[in-house]
Design a protein around this motif. Structure first.
Motif, short mmCIF file in Angstrom:
data_model
loop_
_atom_site.label_atom_id
_atom_site.label_comp_id
_atom_site.label_asym_id
_atom_site.label_seq_id
_atom_site.Cartn_x
_atom_site.Cartn_y
_atom_site.Cartn_z
N THR A 105 0.83 -1.21 0.00
CA THR A 105 0.00 0.00 0.00
C THR A 105 0.87 1.26 0.00
O THR A 105 0.49 2.27 -0.59
CB THR A 105 -0.97 0.02 1.20
OG1 THR A 105 -0.26 -0.12 2.42
CG2 THR A 105 -2.03 -1.08 1.07
N TYR A 144 -8.09 6.99 -2.19
CA TYR A 144 -7.17 6.01 -1.61
C TYR A 144 -6.84 6.39 -0.16
O TYR A 144 -6.90 5.55 0.74
CB TYR A 144 -5.90 5.93 -2.45
CG TYR A 144 -4.82 5.08 -1.85
CD1 TYR A 144 -4.87 3.70 -1.91
CD2 TYR A 144 -3.75 5.67 -1.19
CE1 TYR A 144 -3.88 2.93 -1.34
CE2 TYR A 144 -2.75 4.91 -0.62
CZ TYR A 144 -2.82 3.53 -0.70
OH TYR A 144 -1.84 2.77 -0.14
N SER A 187 -6.98 0.32 -6.22
CA SER A 187 -6.88 1.75 -5.90
C SER A 187 -6.18 2.51 -7.02
O SER A 187 -6.59 3.62 -7.37
CB SER A 187 -6.11 1.94 -4.58
OG SER A 187 -6.83 1.39 -3.51
N LYS A 233 -10.70 -3.36 -5.91
CA LYS A 233 -10.29 -2.72 -4.65
C LYS A 233 -11.23 -3.15 -3.52
O LYS A 233 -10.79 -3.44 -2.41
CB LYS A 233 -10.34 -1.21 -4.84
CG LYS A 233 -10.29 -0.39 -3.60
CD LYS A 233 -10.50 1.07 -3.94
CE LYS A 233 -10.47 1.92 -2.72
NZ LYS A 233 -10.36 3.34 -3.05
#
Length: 151
Positions: free
Chosen positions: A22, A70, A103, A129
């Motif tokens: 991430t 996000y 994302s 996502k």
């Protein structure tokens, strides 16, 4: 007294995909915003471009909004993933990949000015996502139920 937690096999994949992955996704999206900022002439400290002031305000704001979405979800995702991964590490690790990729695809779709803004964010596959997020949520609920001896 010191308690210990035994991490399950595969938990390292949770950390790799849901923390490191991430973070790398965020770097990629930050880069997209920076490129758009330079290309569309939106100077700091403006977080968003002002319609009527910036010539291509909508184009920049769509890129920025893709990244902002996000940022609105990543903290909850990481929390769910790190907890849920204690019971379902492999599923959550795959969910982390889906969340990160989805994302980025959300940003790509949302920033595509040739697409209608209402559905643009999902036209390039961003729906995956939510599969990643829901995997982490389900895994956390499953882990919590086990802790509370519900099942």
């Amino acid at each position: 007294m010191v308690d210990t937690i035994n991490l399950p096999d595969g938990y390292g994949y949770v950390v790799l995909s849901c923390v490191c992955g991430t973070l790398l996704s965020n770097f990629a999206m930050q880069s997209a915003v920076m490129r758009a900022r330079k290309k569309l002439n939106v100077a700091y400290p403006n977080l968003y471009a002002v319609p009527g002031v910036h010539e291509k305000a909508d184009a920049f704001n769509r890129v920025q909004r893709g990244h902002q979405n996000y940022l609105e979800n990543v903290n909850e995702f990481r929390t769910l993933a790190l907890i849920g991964g204690l019971k379902h590490p492999y599923a959550v690790a795959i969910g982390g990949l889906l969340f990160s990729l989805g994302s980025y695809l959300y940003l790509l779709g949302y920033s595509d000015m040739s697409l209608d803004v209402k559905m643009a964010r999902y036209k390039k596959g961003a729906g995956i996502k939510w599969i990643g997020l829901l995997t982490a949520l389900y895994s956390t609920i499953s882990f919590t139920g086990s802790l509370l001896s519900w099942w």
